[in-house]
Design a protein around this motif. Structure first.
Motif, PDB file in Angstrom:
ATOM      1  N   LYS A 181       0.698  -1.196   0.074  1.00 35.25           N
ATOM      2  CA  LYS A 181       0.170  -0.034  -0.222  1.00 35.25           C
ATOM      3  C   LYS A 181       0.911   1.238   0.218  1.00 35.25           C
ATOM      4  O   LYS A 181       0.370   2.269  -0.577  1.00 35.25           O
ATOM      5  N   ASN A 182       2.090   1.321   0.533  1.00 36.18           N
ATOM      6  CA  ASN A 182       2.750   2.480   0.825  1.00 36.18           C
ATOM      7  C   ASN A 182       3.790   2.525  -0.336  1.00 36.18           C
ATOM      8  O   ASN A 182       4.434   3.532  -0.161  1.00 36.18           O
ATOM      9  N   HIS A 183       3.741   2.111  -1.064  1.00 37.54           N
ATOM     10  CA  HIS A 183       4.978   2.163  -2.399  1.00 37.54           C
ATOM     11  C   HIS A 183       4.543   3.427  -3.063  1.00 37.54           C
ATOM     12  O   HIS A 183       3.309   3.731  -3.190  1.00 37.54           O
ATOM     13  N   PRO A 184       5.523   4.081  -3.502  1.00 37.45           N
ATOM     14  CA  PRO A 184       5.213   5.656  -3.993  1.00 37.45           C
ATOM     15  C   PRO A 184       4.739   5.435  -5.294  1.00 37.45           C
ATOM     16  O   PRO A 184       4.021   6.465  -5.584  1.00 37.45           O
ATOM     17  N   ALA A 227      -3.399  14.175  -7.119  1.00 39.64           N
ATOM     18  CA  ALA A 227      -2.303  14.630  -7.384  1.00 39.64           C
ATOM     19  C   ALA A 227      -1.335  13.396  -7.532  1.00 39.64           C
ATOM     20  O   ALA A 227      -0.454  13.096  -8.434  1.00 39.64           O
ATOM     21  N   GLY A 228      -1.495  12.524  -6.467  1.00 37.33           N
ATOM     22  CA  GLY A 228      -0.493  11.363  -6.141  1.00 37.33           C
ATOM     23  C   GLY A 228      -0.873  10.118  -6.961  1.00 37.33           C
ATOM     24  O   GLY A 228      -0.189   9.140  -7.025  1.00 37.33           O
ATOM     25  N   GLY A 229      -2.067  10.311  -7.718  1.00 32.56           N
ATOM     26  CA  GLY A 229      -2.462   9.084  -8.311  1.00 32.56           C
ATOM     27  C   GLY A 229      -2.462   9.232  -9.955  1.00 32.56           C
ATOM     28  O   GLY A 229      -3.058   8.319 -10.491  1.00 32.56           O
ATOM     29  N   ARG A 230      -1.677  10.390 -10.092  1.00 36.58           N
ATOM     30  CA  ARG A 230      -1.706  10.476 -11.805  1.00 36.58           C
ATOM     31  C   ARG A 230      -0.395  11.121 -12.029  1.00 36.58           C
ATOM     32  O   ARG A 230       0.153  11.734 -11.345  1.00 36.58           O
ATOM     33  N   THR A 231       0.375  10.402 -13.186  1.00 37.60           N
ATOM     34  CA  THR A 231       1.397  11.123 -13.662  1.00 37.60           C
ATOM     35  C   THR A 231       1.045  12.517 -14.387  1.00 37.60           C
ATOM     36  O   THR A 231      -0.228  12.686 -14.792  1.00 37.60           O
TER      37      THR A 231
END
Length: 217
Positions: free
Chosen positions: A4-7, A45-49
């Motif tokens: 779960k915590n992988h960047p 923001a953390g879920g898309r490049t």
């Protein structure tokens, strides 16, 4: 596998959601979980490049995005270069993994959106050819519709199959020439409850190589 915590796990989940919808998979069980959580992920923001974000912006989906948007806007853009060019899928890959420069990502996304517009033009031309073929050979009442047309681009036959499956409300297989003499290459789309993979399994002696699932093959 990543934990779960992988960047990068949230970005991977967004990609998996797009792939699940784009491959016409049934949205039940594990697939539904992937799409539901992937849709939530790609709004953050953390879920898309930067590349995926640029594609979302150019398709006007910043405010809301759902599975229909993935199927009818995002996926066609990502599929377009691969349908048009031999190494086209590399363009889409490079866009998706672009995560440093927003300007570079936007330039790449604009090019892919342009490819999708070209793909639409080519699709319309092919559909017109196939409509003539259906009329000329009296195929309008065939169920399933199985049609061959010389000179179609291999990468677009799936779009034609999907078009006629929806328009004529029956499973459709569209064939064109392949790079190998004597072998045709085709793509199939189902309609209603017809299980395409089972149909192909029952006629496997006629087919050199195939694969797929209920909805597409």
């Amino acid at each position: 596998l990543l934990g779960k915590n992988h960047p990068t796990v949230q970005k991977c989940l967004s990609f998996a959601a797009i792939a699940t919808v784009a491959d016409v998979m049934p949205l039940i069980g594990e697939n539904r979980w992937i799409v539901k959580n992937g849709l939530e992920s790609m709004t953050t923001a953390g879920g898309r490049t930067k590349g995926l974000e640029a594609l979302i912006i150019l398709n006007g989906l910043e405010v809301a995005i759902n599975e229909d948007n993935l199927g009818y806007k995002i996926a066609p853009c990502l599929n377009a270069p691969g349908r048009l060019y031999d190494d086209g899928a590399t363009k889409s890959y490079k866009l998706l993994v672009c995560d440093s420069s927003p300007d570079e990502a936007m330039d790449m996304a604009r090019e892919i959106v342009a490819d999708n517009e070209l793909r639409k033009v080519k699709k319309d031309e092919g559909v017109a050819k196939l409509e003539e073929n259906i009329l000329k050979h009296g195929l309008s009442d065939d169920v399933p519709l199985v049609i061959y047309e010389h000179g179609l681009e291999e990468g677009l036959v799936g779009l034609y199959a999907g078009h006629f499956a929806e328009e004529l409300k029956r499973p459709c297989i569209v064939f064109t020439d392949s790079a190998v003499d004597g072998i045709l290459k085709g793509s199939a789309r189902s309609y209603g409850d017809v299980h395409l993979k089972h149909l192909l399994d029952n006629n496997s002696e006629l087919i050199y190589k195939y694969g797929g699932h209920k909805g597409a093959a």
